[in-house]
Design a protein around this motif. Structure first.
Motif, PDB file in Angstrom:
ATOM      1  N   TRP A 128       0.838  -1.189   0.000  1.00 61.73           N
ATOM      2  CA  TRP A 128       0.000   0.000   0.000  1.00 61.73           C
ATOM      3  C   TRP A 128       0.883   1.253   0.000  1.00 61.73           C
ATOM      4  CZ3 TRP A 128      -4.640  -0.858   3.899  1.00 61.73           C
ATOM      5  CH2 TRP A 128      -5.398  -1.941   3.449  1.00 61.73           C
ATOM      6  N   VAL A 130       0.741   3.924   1.833  1.00 60.95           N
ATOM      7  CA  VAL A 130       1.166   4.422   3.141  1.00 60.95           C
ATOM      8  C   VAL A 130       2.373   3.651   3.650  1.00 60.95           C
ATOM      9  CG1 VAL A 130      -0.421   2.894   4.412  1.00 60.95           C
ATOM     10  CG2 VAL A 130       0.356   5.024   5.465  1.00 60.95           C
ATOM     11  N   SER A 273      -3.343  -0.871   9.732  1.00 62.23           N
ATOM     12  CA  SER A 273      -3.339  -0.687   8.276  1.00 62.23           C
ATOM     13  C   SER A 273      -4.493   0.197   7.832  1.00 62.23           C
ATOM     14  CB  SER A 273      -3.428  -2.049   7.584  1.00 62.23           C
ATOM     15  OG  SER A 273      -2.388  -2.903   7.996  1.00 62.23           O
ATOM     16  N   TRP A 277      -3.952   4.025   6.582  1.00 59.38           N
ATOM     17  CA  TRP A 277      -4.333   4.264   5.184  1.00 59.38           C
ATOM     18  C   TRP A 277      -5.361   5.381   5.087  1.00 59.38           C
ATOM     19  CZ3 TRP A 277      -9.157   3.566   2.772  1.00 59.38           C
ATOM     20  CH2 TRP A 277      -9.159   3.700   1.380  1.00 59.38           C
ATOM     21  N   LYS A 281      -4.784   9.130   3.385  1.00 54.07           N
ATOM     22  CA  LYS A 281      -5.616   9.670   2.302  1.00 54.07           C
ATOM     23  C   LYS A 281      -6.099  11.083   2.620  1.00 54.07           C
ATOM     24  CE  LYS A 281      -7.083   7.501  -0.784  1.00 54.07           C
ATOM     25  NZ  LYS A 281      -6.628   7.330  -2.187  1.00 54.07           N
TER      26      LYS A 281
END
Length: 515
Positions: A128, A130, A273, A277, A281
């Motif tokens: 991902w 991040v 997570s 995340w 964003k």
């Protein structure tokens, strides 16, 4: 001469309650004269039989009859005065190797599959954005997953010991233990989550020399929110497990700590997570969200502190239980630094899926052993008291693993669970095509060697550490497990990284160690 006892037995058989009066009560308030015997006559003039207790004060100034009456009020009432003290808890000293293994096996497998699921999640989320652009999140992983050792496993060990020695037998005692301990772990989770984010920022800044205030606030918000929510959920699960174990006649020491970890790793990693995340964003468009999240959870601290401070069972831990938690967090963060540097190398990306498994299994097994030894010692007295069961020096490996006592027997059982357990977990990972790694014979040999060495070291350290703390007036339930699980994270991550490097150096291309 014999009429009196016979009369007392007749009264008791008929359910008549005999008043218990201390010697102090036989004197007037000014202690000048004795109360007249006529004062003990019933309304119809019948004489009432009185049981007189001699009043003596112990070293703490508490009269013995007060302690007896207090203990009597906490036990279940019964018509039979010979059994008015409730059933004694089952002693773990009577357990056989088979019974220990049988009780530990299911929670161990359940906890292991939880770590497998956590490893699969980490294997996915490492790609991902991040985790790619804020790589310090990897440093948070062992520190926050280690919270189950710092907080939930310590909570489970504390409550298991309290349940085994009869301190959770009445609803009032049970409620007091629940509220105090839940407030305590929320305080510890918030503080440790905040400190873990600072450690992640520092460890990420030292090698690269790059610092971003936005990333630092993101790490703080993600860490504090994850620690708070995960501890709240896992704490409630722990309480339910221990209460259920007692009702089913199962020793909570054998099942509570593994079940604490069964969902602990998965819940914590999924929360970390998802929260990181989501906050990542919002970092560009709504930069104020991250500071607000930090401020909200920190603002709740005074409430939890007040609740924990009012509870005698948690007041001492609130003041003195910070050293092991903070030091354990720092040790786990070093393991996180090793994970960050290893997984960031494309040649070792497959290590991510195995790290929670090897760390989780080792931490679960040593937590069971530490909890059992602590309960064993609590049954012989209080911390700091001299006991024949407390070794005065560092134990030998033979006494830890090959003696005839119950703790050595449980150490052997737990050690023998390592190989079959890890084989099941490795097969599960392989069947789910996780880790980008083919299970060749040489890979399994190196992995099993690392796992066995990790658990062997941890069980030996547990035997020494629990007794060492006990002899220095420290409650092992509060101090030992954070250190042991943190060492499990560090040793497990280090040995696993070493195994992957050796496999890469000797050119085990068939195992596809990298990607």
């Amino acid at each position: 001469m014999s009429s009196k006892p016979e009369q007392k037995e007749t009264h008791q058989a008929n359910g008549t309650v005999l008043p218990i009066v201390s010697a102090d009560c036989l004197t007037s308030p000014d202690r000048g004269q004795l109360v007249e015997p006529s004062d003990f006559l019933g309304t119809d003039g019948d004489r009432v039989e009185v049981a007189v207790l001699e009043s003596r004060a112990n070293a703490k100034g508490v009269r013995e009859e007060d302690a007896l009456l207090e203990n009597g009020s906490q036990s279940n009432e019964s018509d039979d005065t010979s059994t008015d003290r409730g059933p004694e808890p089952a002693s773990p000293l009577k357990e056989t190797s088979f019974s220990i293994g049988l009780q530990v096996l299911f929670p161990f497998l359940l906890a292991g599959f939880g770590t497998v699921a956590a490893g699969m999640v980490l294997d996915i989320v490492q790609h991902w954005d991040v985790f790619k652009y804020v790589t310090e999140v990897f440093i948070l992983v062992p520190a926050l997953l280690g919270l189950k050792g710092n907080l939930e496993m310590t909570l489970a060990s504390r409550l298991s010991t309290a349940a085994n020695i009869g301190h959770m037998d009445t609803p009032k005692e049970l409620w007091r233990m629940i509220t105090g301990n839940m407030a305590l772990i929320q305080v510890q989770a918030t503080v440790v989550g905040f400190l873990a984010s600072i450690a992640a920022v520092v460890f990420g800044w030292i090698p690269d020399g790059h610092f971003s205030i936005d990333h630092a606030v993101l790490l703080c918000a993600s860490s504090v929110a994850t620690a708070f929510i995960a501890s709240l959920v896992l704490g409630m699960i722990m309480i339910g497990v221990i209460i259920g174990s007692r009702k089913m006649g199962i020793n909570p020491d054998n099942v509570a700590t593994p079940i604490a970890a069964s969902l602990g790793d998965l819940i914590t990693l999924a929360l970390l997570s998802g929260i990181s995340w989501g906050l990542y964003k919002e970092l560009e468009s709504k930069a104020y969200v991250n500071p607000l999240v930090c401020a909200f959870f920190i603002a709740l601290l005074p409430i939890w502190i007040i609740i924990a401070k009012k509870n005698a069972a948690t007041r001492e831990v609130l003041y003195s239980g910070w050293e092991p938690v903070v030091i354990a967090m720092a040790i786990s963060s070093v393991g996180g630094l090793i994970l960050d540097r290893t997984v960031s190398d494309p040649n070792f990306a497959g290590m991510a899926v195995f790290t929670p498994v090897i760390n989780g299994v080792g931490g679960n097994l040593v937590a069971v052993q530490a909890s059992r030894i602590s309960t064993y010692l609590h049954m012989s007295g209080m911390p700091g008291e001299s006991s024949e069961t407390t070794p005065r020096k560092c134990p030998s490996p033979c006494s830890t693993f090959f003696s005839s006592d119950v703790n050595s027997r449980s150490a052997r059982v737990l050690f023998l669970l390592v190989v079959p357990g890890h084989l099941v977990f490795l097969y599960t990972i392989s069947s789910m095509q996780g880790g980008h790694t083919t299970l060749t014979l040489i890979f399994i040999v190196f992995y099993m060697t690392a796992a066995l060495l990790q658990v062997l070291i941890l069980l030996y350290i547990a035997d020494w550490m629990v007794h060492w703390m006990w002899g220095r007036d420290l409650d092992p339930d509060n101090f030992s497990i954070p250190y042991l699980t943190a060492l499990g994270d560090l040793i497990g991550t280090g040995l696993l990284a070493l195994s992957f490097h050796i496999l890469w150096l000797i050119g085990d291309r068939d195992s596809d160690v990298g990607d």
